[in-house]
Motif scaffolding. Structure first.
Motif, PDB file in Angstrom:
ATOM      1  N   GLY A 195      -6.911  -1.331   1.770  1.00  0.00           N
ATOM      2  CA  GLY A 195      -5.902  -0.287   1.617  1.00  0.00           C
ATOM      3  C   GLY A 195      -6.109   0.947   2.462  1.00  0.00           C
ATOM      4  N   ARG A 196      -7.114   0.947   3.326  1.00  0.00           N
ATOM      5  CA  ARG A 196      -7.332   2.093   4.208  1.00  0.00           C
ATOM      6  C   ARG A 196      -6.211   2.160   5.236  1.00  0.00           C
ATOM      7  N   GLU A 197      -5.647   3.346   5.404  1.00  0.00           N
ATOM      8  CA  GLU A 197      -4.517   3.547   6.309  1.00  0.00           C
ATOM      9  C   GLU A 197      -4.986   3.687   7.749  1.00  0.00           C
ATOM     10  N   LEU A 198      -4.371   2.922   8.638  1.00  0.00           N
ATOM     11  CA  LEU A 198      -4.649   3.013  10.069  1.00  0.00           C
ATOM     12  C   LEU A 198      -3.384   3.509  10.761  1.00  0.00           C
TER      13      LEU A 198
ATOM     14  N   ALA B 186       9.886   3.235   6.190  1.00  0.00           N
ATOM     15  CA  ALA B 186       9.406   1.848   6.123  1.00  0.00           C
ATOM     16  C   ALA B 186      10.606   0.928   5.957  1.00  0.00           C
ATOM     17  N   GLY B 187      10.637  -0.140   6.736  1.00  0.00           N
ATOM     18  CA  GLY B 187      11.754  -1.059   6.598  1.00  0.00           C
ATOM     19  C   GLY B 187      11.741  -2.126   7.658  1.00  0.00           C
ATOM     20  N   GLY B 188      12.863  -2.851   7.708  1.00  0.00           N
ATOM     21  CA  GLY B 188      12.964  -3.863   8.733  1.00  0.00           C
ATOM     22  C   GLY B 188      13.864  -5.021   8.414  1.00  0.00           C
ATOM     23  N   ILE B 189      13.551  -6.149   8.978  1.00  0.00           N
ATOM     24  CA  ILE B 189      14.191  -7.451   9.035  1.00  0.00           C
ATOM     25  C   ILE B 189      15.170  -7.493  10.200  1.00  0.00           C
ATOM     26  N   GLY B 190      16.261  -6.707  10.169  1.00  0.00           N
ATOM     27  CA  GLY B 190      17.155  -6.650  11.329  1.00  0.00           C
ATOM     28  C   GLY B 190      16.662  -5.606  12.315  1.00  0.00           C
ATOM     29  N   GLU B 191      17.413  -5.402  13.385  1.00  0.00           N
ATOM     30  CA  GLU B 191      17.062  -4.409  14.403  1.00  0.00           C
ATOM     31  C   GLU B 191      17.559  -3.040  13.973  1.00  0.00           C
ATOM     32  N   MET B 192      16.704  -2.026  14.113  1.00  0.00           N
ATOM     33  CA  MET B 192      17.071  -0.706  13.630  1.00  0.00           C
ATOM     34  C   MET B 192      16.285   0.367  14.356  1.00  0.00           C
ATOM     35  N   VAL B 193      16.941   1.494  14.619  1.00  0.00           N
ATOM     36  CA  VAL B 193      16.257   2.701  15.064  1.00  0.00           C
ATOM     37  C   VAL B 193      16.650   3.791  14.068  1.00  0.00           C
TER      38      VAL B 193
ATOM     39  N   ALA C   8       6.141   0.393   9.098  1.00  0.00           N
ATOM     40  CA  ALA C   8       6.113   1.697   8.426  1.00  0.00           C
ATOM     41  C   ALA C   8       5.636   2.739   9.427  1.00  0.00           C
ATOM     42  N   PHE C   9       6.200   3.932   9.327  1.00  0.00           N
ATOM     43  CA  PHE C   9       5.882   5.015  10.245  1.00  0.00           C
ATOM     44  C   PHE C   9       5.700   6.319   9.474  1.00  0.00           C
ATOM     45  N   ARG C  10       4.811   7.164   9.974  1.00  0.00           N
ATOM     46  CA  ARG C  10       4.690   8.539   9.500  1.00  0.00           C
ATOM     47  C   ARG C  10       5.274   9.403  10.610  1.00  0.00           C
ATOM     48  N   VAL C  11       6.320  10.172  10.281  1.00  0.00           N
ATOM     49  CA  VAL C  11       7.036  10.975  11.269  1.00  0.00           C
ATOM     50  C   VAL C  11       6.837  12.450  10.940  1.00  0.00           C
ATOM     51  N   LYS C  12       6.382  13.214  11.937  1.00  0.00           N
ATOM     52  CA  LYS C  12       6.254  14.671  11.799  1.00  0.00           C
ATOM     53  C   LYS C  12       7.168  15.305  12.833  1.00  0.00           C
ATOM     54  N   LEU C  13       7.991  16.245  12.371  1.00  0.00           N
ATOM     55  CA  LEU C  13       8.986  16.897  13.220  1.00  0.00           C
ATOM     56  C   LEU C  13       8.694  18.379  13.339  1.00  0.00           C
TER      57      LEU C  13
ATOM     58  N   HIS D 131       0.804  -1.212   0.000  1.00  0.00           N
ATOM     59  CA  HIS D 131       0.000   0.000   0.000  1.00  0.00           C
ATOM     60  C   HIS D 131       0.845   1.274   0.000  1.00  0.00           C
ATOM     61  N   LEU D 132       2.152   1.134   0.156  1.00  0.00           N
ATOM     62  CA  LEU D 132       3.045   2.297   0.069  1.00  0.00           C
ATOM     63  C   LEU D 132       3.416   2.606  -1.376  1.00  0.00           C
ATOM     64  N   THR D 133       3.012   1.759  -2.294  1.00  0.00           N
ATOM     65  CA  THR D 133       3.352   1.933  -3.714  1.00  0.00           C
ATOM     66  C   THR D 133       3.005   3.320  -4.247  1.00  0.00           C
TER      67      THR D 133
END
Length: 151
Positions: free
Chosen positions: A117-120, A82-89, A143-148, A3-5
């Protein structure tokens, strides 16, 4: 994450889409996007235990950490990570005139999608970003939405 496409397509070939990678030869990775320096580094519950006094010296060392993230800048102070598999910050620093300082989170929302496909959004609490940004645990894809905001 299919859905990020639309975001991936919209920002394809622009300076608003980039990636971060951790692997055997790269224990952290940095990119510059707009006025922010974005860094990926390993995150491990093992390491965080040391903060509260639990010895990690006797714990078994983890195998090579391989993790990746896609970063899309959707606004001056807004990103999708958006990402992953290993550990990450993934952390954010504000860069002004070759000087970096802490960027403050207005909000960090974990994104999931319904079948249609509705975003939660799930708003993360402060302790969930206490390590500097969104945390992706080993073996997971998030996946994250980040606002700074600049203080």
């Amino acid at each position: 994450m299919k859905h990020l496409t639309p975001y991936i397509t919209k920002y394809a070939g622009t300076k608003h889409k980039n990636g971060l990678l951790l692997d055997e030869g790269r224990e952290n990775d940095k990119i510059q996007m707009g006025k922010y320096t974005i860094t990926a580094r390993p995150f491990s519950a093992r390491t965080s235990q040391a903060v509260v006094g639990v010895s990690i010296a006797d714990q078994k060392k983890e195998a090579t950490n391989v993790a990746g993230a896609l970063v899309i800048q959707t606004g001056e102070d807004e990103f999708i990570v958006a990402g992953g598999i290993g550990e990450m910050v993934v952390s954010f620093r504000l860069t002004n005139a070759d000087k970096e300082h802490h960027a403050s989170f207005e909000s960090v929302d974990e994104i999931t999608f319904t079948e249609d496909g509705r975003e939660l959004l799930h708003r993360l609490n402060g302790d969930e970003t206490a390590y500097g940004g969104p945390v992706i645990p080993k073996g997971e894809v998030k996946a994250f939405r980040v606002k700074l905001y600049e203080y």
